[in-house]
Design a protein around this motif. Structure first.
Motif, PDB file in Angstrom:
ATOM      1  N   SER A   1       0.471  -1.025  -0.096  1.00  0.00           N
ATOM      2  CA  SER A   1      -0.503   0.155  -0.306  1.00  0.00           C
ATOM      3  C   SER A   1       0.839   1.009   0.223  1.00  0.00           C
ATOM      4  CB  SER A   1      -0.690  -0.141   1.202  1.00  0.00           C
ATOM      5  OG  SER A   1      -1.389   1.102   1.204  1.00  0.00           O
ATOM      6  N   HIS A   2       0.510   2.334  -0.607  1.00  0.00           N
ATOM      7  CA  HIS A   2       1.025   3.619  -1.118  1.00  0.00           C
ATOM      8  C   HIS A   2       0.727   4.272   0.437  1.00  0.00           C
ATOM      9  CE1 HIS A   2       3.294   2.464  -5.185  1.00  0.00           C
ATOM     10  NE2 HIS A   2       3.879   1.984  -3.506  1.00  0.00           N
ATOM     11  N   GLU A   3      -1.014   4.421   1.082  1.00  0.00           N
ATOM     12  CA  GLU A   3      -0.380   5.136   1.683  1.00  0.00           C
ATOM     13  C   GLU A   3       0.343   5.824   2.566  1.00  0.00           C
ATOM     14  OE1 GLU A   3      -4.123   6.271   1.436  1.00  0.00           O
ATOM     15  OE2 GLU A   3      -4.645   4.590  -0.852  1.00  0.00           O
ATOM     16  N   PHE A   4      -0.273   7.282   3.365  1.00  0.00           N
ATOM     17  CA  PHE A   4       0.404   7.570   4.405  1.00  0.00           C
ATOM     18  C   PHE A   4      -0.243   7.654   5.099  1.00  0.00           C
ATOM     19  CE2 PHE A   4       2.502   8.863   0.245  1.00  0.00           C
ATOM     20  CZ  PHE A   4       4.223   8.252   0.720  1.00  0.00           C
ATOM     21  N   VAL A   5      -0.308   6.994   6.347  1.00  0.00           N
ATOM     22  CA  VAL A   5      -1.892   7.131   7.246  1.00  0.00           C
ATOM     23  C   VAL A   5      -1.012   8.221   8.428  1.00  0.00           C
ATOM     24  CG1 VAL A   5      -3.080   5.547   9.290  1.00  0.00           C
ATOM     25  CG2 VAL A   5      -2.617   5.142   6.941  1.00  0.00           C
ATOM     26  N   ASP A   6       0.311   7.980   8.519  1.00  0.00           N
ATOM     27  CA  ASP A   6       0.851   8.733   9.476  1.00  0.00           C
ATOM     28  C   ASP A   6       0.172  10.454   9.015  1.00  0.00           C
ATOM     29  OD1 ASP A   6       2.676   9.010   7.813  1.00  0.00           O
ATOM     30  OD2 ASP A   6       4.095   8.600   8.943  1.00  0.00           O
TER      31      ASP A   6
ATOM     32  N   LEU B   1       5.017  14.685  14.403  1.00  0.00           N
ATOM     33  CA  LEU B   1       6.316  14.903  13.615  1.00  0.00           C
ATOM     34  C   LEU B   1       6.483  13.196  12.484  1.00  0.00           C
ATOM     35  CD1 LEU B   1       6.820  17.612  15.701  1.00  0.00           C
ATOM     36  CD2 LEU B   1       8.957  17.407  14.254  1.00  0.00           C
ATOM     37  N   VAL B   2       5.908  13.901  11.972  1.00  0.00           N
ATOM     38  CA  VAL B   2       6.452  12.043  11.073  1.00  0.00           C
ATOM     39  C   VAL B   2       7.112  11.864  10.391  1.00  0.00           C
ATOM     40  CG1 VAL B   2       2.975  12.171  11.291  1.00  0.00           C
ATOM     41  CG2 VAL B   2       4.493  12.812   9.461  1.00  0.00           C
ATOM     42  N   ALA B   3       7.697  10.453   9.790  1.00  0.00           N
ATOM     43  CA  ALA B   3       8.868  10.029   8.993  1.00  0.00           C
ATOM     44  C   ALA B   3       8.305   9.357   7.527  1.00  0.00           C
ATOM     45  CB  ALA B   3       9.412   9.197   9.777  1.00  0.00           C
ATOM     46  N   THR B   4       6.995   8.960   7.457  1.00  0.00           N
ATOM     47  CA  THR B   4       5.837   8.458   6.810  1.00  0.00           C
ATOM     48  C   THR B   4       6.656   7.146   6.647  1.00  0.00           C
ATOM     49  OG1 THR B   4       8.278   9.350   4.459  1.00  0.00           O
ATOM     50  CG2 THR B   4       5.755  10.502   5.405  1.00  0.00           C
ATOM     51  N   LYS B   5       7.530   6.956   5.720  1.00  0.00           N
ATOM     52  CA  LYS B   5       7.541   5.177   5.270  1.00  0.00           C
ATOM     53  C   LYS B   5       8.830   4.687   5.848  1.00  0.00           C
ATOM     54  CE  LYS B   5       4.124   5.115   1.524  1.00  0.00           C
ATOM     55  NZ  LYS B   5       3.018   3.850   1.457  1.00  0.00           N
TER      56      LYS B   5
END
Length: 456
Positions: A139-144, A162-166
């Motif tokens: 999945s390519h979703e960015f839930v964070d 503060l988020v780091a994505t993948k």
């Protein structure tokens, strides 16, 4: 003078207030930890107006007409921060069951679960978190990113994020979401859109892709991990050239770099490259800690993660049990050495490895391993604020800072477990919790395990 609609618009455009000033709220308690001092203040008073602190200190005069909230025999403190969480996941259940469910859980359902994890975290007194990687296999979703934005817009209740994505890693490494599954089960090999890169140029491309999609911080796995089947826990996974590209590109884009790292060699190479923090650091030797001290690199020890895994060891396959035992045995001596040497230590727990909302248990683990209670409190307030680059807004109780204020019973410098009993939480001047947790907040974990990729 009659104010026409045109005049009113003009006044508003000039920034002239046309509504009542925000009411003053005064918080009182027996003690105050301001986030930076070496001792608590007595007879604490924090004055809040709107989303800001007007003043904070001892025996301050109470403004007339202010709403007074007397919290009694308690200690007021800045909202705690956790520099290493995974709010979109829950890894605390049975490992094999989680991997099986990974094949069919809908990402949208996981996003809904994440709202409960966010509420549990903020109600525990953690008003700011750094979320260190959120991916869902195939999945390519960015839930964070969606969770962070929804909290910022007031759609749901949760901590500042503060988020780091993948998260960035090598093929077959700790962050490879297909590791341990049969080849091509998910249709293709992961690439830069999944955070997987295998050269300096690919690293730069991946950093740019993650920043494009909303990353506040760049996270990379530079050594193996405990909860991944396909690697050894302490082996390096990026080359020095890849590490240099990671730091250079991230810093050029004004993003800080945190690296998952258990191994000593990988840590030395990461520190030399200029990363901002080492996450975990289990096997780091005194010589490597000396490098950290000279460079000013932060250590985020995540003691709760190994503590939880060791207490639930039967939930994990034998190969992971062996890695967990080795990392846990090494991290205690490493942490004691780091404290003695005066390494900059940031508070981070790896929330998701254990159930969300139990973050404060990290404080006692730190104190039991030699850190003073006041320094442990600083690690989760002013230290984390410095690491995250938001010290001008939060981290201390001072005039002009955002009104993130919590209260815990008694004196945490005498009994650090008071941090686990926070009963008042204010974030940006709004009361999130006063008294028992809400029904959502008491559910610190879902009954069915999460299905995201390994983090520890």
């Amino acid at each position: 003078m009659k104010i026409t609609s045109r005049v009113l618009v003009t006044l508003l455009s000039l920034g002239i207030a046309t509504q009542a000033v925000d009411q003053l709220i005064v918080l009182k308690a027996a003690r105050l930890f301001d986030g930076k001092s070496n001792a608590l203040l007595q007879n604490a008073v924090v004055i809040v107006q709107g989303d800001k602190i007007v003043d904070a200190g001892s025996n301050l005069p109470i403004p007339s007409a202010a709403q007074v909230i007397d919290l009694g025999d308690a200690t007021l403190a800045p909202g705690f921060m956790d520099a290493h969480t995974h709010l979109t996941a829950d890894f605390s259940g049975n490992y094999n069951e989680r991997r099986l469910q990974q094949l069919d859980l809908n990402v949208s359902e996981q996003a809904i679960r994440a709202t409960a994890f966010a509420r549990a975290t903020v109600e525990a007194g953690f008003t700011t978190v750094r979320d260190m990687g959120s991916r869902f296999v195939a999945s390519h979703e960015f839930v964070d990113v969606a969770l962070r934005n929804s909290i910022n817009k007031g759609v749901i209740v949760g901590p500042r994020m503060l988020v780091a994505t993948k998260g960035i890693g090598a093929t077959g490494g700790h962050f490879d979401p297909t590791g341990g599954f049969r080849d091509f089960l998910f249709g293709r090999e992961p690439d830069y859109t999944d955070g997987i890169a295998n050269s300096p140029d690919e690293i730069r491309k991946t950093v740019r892709f993650e920043v494009k999609n909303g990353a506040d911080v760049i996270k990379a796995a530079v050594s193996g991990g405990v909860l991944s089947l396909g690697d050894e826990v302490d082996t390096p996974q990026l080359t020095p050239a890849e590490m240099t590209a990671l730091v250079d590109e991230s810093h050029r884009l004004r993003k800080r770099v945190a690296v998952h790292c258990h191994g000593d060699q990988a840590a030395r190479e990461a520190i030399e490259a200029g990363v901002d923090s080492i996450e975990h650091g289990s096997f780091m030797k005194p010589e490597t800690l000396t490098m950290m001290k000279k460079k000013g690199t932060f250590l985020t020890p995540t003691l709760m993660a190994s503590e939880w895994i060791m207490s639930k060891l039967d939930n994990y396959p034998p190969a992971l049990q062996a890695k967990a035992k080795a990392a846990t045995a090494a991290r205690s001596e490493m942490f004691r050495n780091a404290v003695k040497m005066g390494i900059k230590i940031s508070f981070g727990t790896d929330a998701a490895v254990y159930p969300h909302g139990q973050n404060a248990k990290e404080f006692k683990l730190m104190v039991d391993l030699g850190m003073s209670a006041i320094d442990a409190l600083k690690s989760a307030t002013s230290n984390d604020a410095e690491l995250l680059g938001i010290g001008q807004k939060v981290g201390t109780l001072e005039k002009g800072k955002l009104a993130d204020v919590i209260a815990m019973p008694g004196d945490p410098t005498s009994d650090i477990t008071a941090t686990e009993r926070v009963y008042f939480v204010m974030k940006e001047g709004k009361i999130i919790r006063q008294g028992p947790r809400t029904p959502q907040g008491t559910a610190e974990s879902t009954t069915s395990p999460d299905v995201s990729d390994p983090v520890d």
